[in-house]
Motif scaffolding. Structure first.
Motif, PDB file in Angstrom:
ATOM      1  N   LEU A 244       0.831  -1.203   0.000  1.00 15.67           N
ATOM      2  CA  LEU A 244       0.000   0.000   0.000  1.00 15.67           C
ATOM      3  C   LEU A 244       0.864   1.250   0.000  1.00 15.67           C
ATOM      4  O   LEU A 244       0.551   2.231  -0.686  1.00 15.67           O
ATOM      5  N   GLU A 245       1.953   1.227   0.740  1.00 13.45           N
ATOM      6  CA  GLU A 245       2.865   2.372   0.749  1.00 13.45           C
ATOM      7  C   GLU A 245       3.377   2.677  -0.650  1.00 13.45           C
ATOM      8  O   GLU A 245       3.390   3.843  -1.075  1.00 13.45           O
ATOM      9  N   ARG A 246       3.803   1.629  -1.373  1.00  8.97           N
ATOM     10  CA  ARG A 246       4.322   1.845  -2.728  1.00  8.97           C
ATOM     11  C   ARG A 246       3.244   2.428  -3.638  1.00  8.97           C
ATOM     12  O   ARG A 246       3.520   3.315  -4.460  1.00  8.97           O
ATOM     13  N   ALA A 247       2.020   1.930  -3.505  1.00 13.78           N
ATOM     14  CA  ALA A 247       0.931   2.444  -4.329  1.00 13.78           C
ATOM     15  C   ALA A 247       0.652   3.909  -4.023  1.00 13.78           C
ATOM     16  O   ALA A 247       0.426   4.720  -4.934  1.00 13.78           O
ATOM     17  N   LEU A 248       0.691   4.281  -2.753  1.00 10.23           N
ATOM     18  CA  LEU A 248       0.438   5.670  -2.369  1.00 10.23           C
ATOM     19  C   LEU A 248       1.538   6.596  -2.875  1.00 10.23           C
ATOM     20  O   LEU A 248       1.264   7.727  -3.283  1.00 10.23           O
ATOM     21  N   VAL A 249       2.783   6.121  -2.854  1.00  7.71           N
ATOM     22  CA  VAL A 249       3.896   6.932  -3.365  1.00  7.71           C
ATOM     23  C   VAL A 249       3.687   7.234  -4.846  1.00  7.71           C
ATOM     24  O   VAL A 249       3.833   8.382  -5.294  1.00  7.71           O
ATOM     25  N   VAL A 250       3.331   6.206  -5.616  1.00  5.28           N
ATOM     26  CA  VAL A 250       3.111   6.391  -7.054  1.00  5.28           C
ATOM     27  C   VAL A 250       1.981   7.387  -7.291  1.00  5.28           C
ATOM     28  O   VAL A 250       2.101   8.302  -8.116  1.00  5.28           O
ATOM     29  N   ARG A 251       0.894   7.235  -6.562  1.00  2.00           N
ATOM     30  CA  ARG A 251      -0.248   8.135  -6.762  1.00  2.00           C
ATOM     31  C   ARG A 251       0.083   9.563  -6.315  1.00  2.00           C
ATOM     32  O   ARG A 251      -0.332  10.528  -6.950  1.00  2.00           O
ATOM     33  N   ASP A 252       0.822   9.692  -5.222  1.00  2.00           N
ATOM     34  CA  ASP A 252       1.220  11.027  -4.769  1.00  2.00           C
ATOM     35  C   ASP A 252       2.053  11.738  -5.830  1.00  2.00           C
ATOM     36  O   ASP A 252       1.850  12.926  -6.112  1.00  2.00           O
ATOM     37  N   GLU A 253       3.002  11.000  -6.410  1.00  2.43           N
ATOM     38  CA  GLU A 253       3.862  11.587  -7.439  1.00  2.43           C
ATOM     39  C   GLU A 253       3.043  12.010  -8.650  1.00  2.43           C
ATOM     40  O   GLU A 253       3.254  13.084  -9.223  1.00  2.43           O
ATOM     41  N   ALA A 254       2.103  11.160  -9.042  1.00  2.00           N
ATOM     42  CA  ALA A 254       1.282  11.475 -10.209  1.00  2.00           C
ATOM     43  C   ALA A 254       0.440  12.729  -9.962  1.00  2.00           C
ATOM     44  O   ALA A 254       0.321  13.596 -10.824  1.00  2.00           O
TER      45      ALA A 254
END
Length: 275
Positions: free
Chosen positions: A140-150
């Motif tokens: 979940l952390e990795r998914a949130l990082v990707v979405r935050d960057e986007a």
């Protein structure tokens, strides 16, 4: 900070992975809101809605302790535990929970949320169960990082010029190219899909246009070309040969009815394939 629809999907997926991996019948969780408060937004395997929308303050209960300490916490019998405070005994009892584990979701050294797993019997939880729950939190952390960057890049692009011009859009295009090149190298299919989903967020502005059908690798090549890469450089980034790059580029140009590389990039942007 509120939980939007895309974050909710990621949390639900993490809860399902937690349940499958641990064998625990119940899982729930949510993200931090403004201040030091986490709200439980997603439930999996519960029998009631007692826990839905429950606001958990840092330092209180099991989840609040997890937030405050930024580490996993476990109790074998929630209502009788002396390791936690008991502000939330009523909703926990309404759901009939006894043994509960909680793991933090940490992004950039800050707790962004908590995932819980639970039993309705008082049995020890730990070892492999805790490891699996922590891995679900890492996903979940990795998914949130990707979405935050986007989201950050999309916001910068809008500030730089909503017409696709300005320095913000150059950053978006560079990020899009980098993400497209990275995605095929990731073995985890779920994480790869998340990266490609972030790419889709970066092209959402032009998604209303009718789309020519392009293959994923054709889009990858066009993204490299749009960033100014030669065929040789594109091949190195994508892990293929220059001849393979030429083949994908010819195919994409044919589909887009473009006579030159530049025309292909413009057409791909108009069709919503590139930012």
């Amino acid at each position: 900070m509120t939980t939007d629809a895309s974050d909710a999907v990621e949390i639900r997926d993490a809860l399902l992975r937690l349940r499958r991996g641990t064998g625990l019948p119940i899982a729930f969780g949510g993200l931090m809101e403004a201040g030091q408060r986490m709200r439980i937004s997603e439930l999996s395997g519960t029998a009631t809605h007692a826990l839905r929308s429950l606001a958990v303050t840092s330092g209180t209960g099991l989840g609040g302790k997890t937030v405050a300490l930024s580490r996993p916490c476990v109790v074998t019998d929630y209502s009788a535990s002396r390791q936690i405070s008991h502000e939330y005994d009523a909703p926990v009892a309404a759901e009939g929970l006894r043994s509960v584990l909680a793991v933090p979701v940490v992004v950039r050294h800050r707790v962004r949320g908590v995932l819980y797993g639970a039993l309705r019997t008082a049995l020890p939880l730990g070892g492999r169960m805790l490891d699996v729950a922590m891995e679900a939190a890492r996903d979940l952390e990795r998914a949130l990082v990707v979405r935050d960057e986007a989201r950050t890049l999309a916001s910068e692009a809008a500030a730089g010029g909503g017409d696709g011009t300005g320095p913000g859009w150059e950053q978006v295009r560079e990020a899009h190219t980098a993400l497209r090149a990275l995605a095929p190298r990731i073995a985890d299919p779920e994480l790869r899909a998340e990266l490609l989903g972030a790419c889709a967020l970066l092209t959402a502005e032009s998604a209303g246009s009718p789309r020519v059908g392009l293959a994923p690798r054709e889009v990858d090549v066009l993204a490299c070309v749009a960033a100014g890469a030669t065929n040789a450089v594109a091949a190195e980034r994508l892990g293929v040969t220059p001849e393979t790059v030429k083949g994908y580029l010819r195919s994409a140009m044919r589909k887009l009815r473009a006579r030159t590389r530049g025309e292909a990039v413009v057409a791909a942007r108009r069709a919503g394939w590139l930012p």
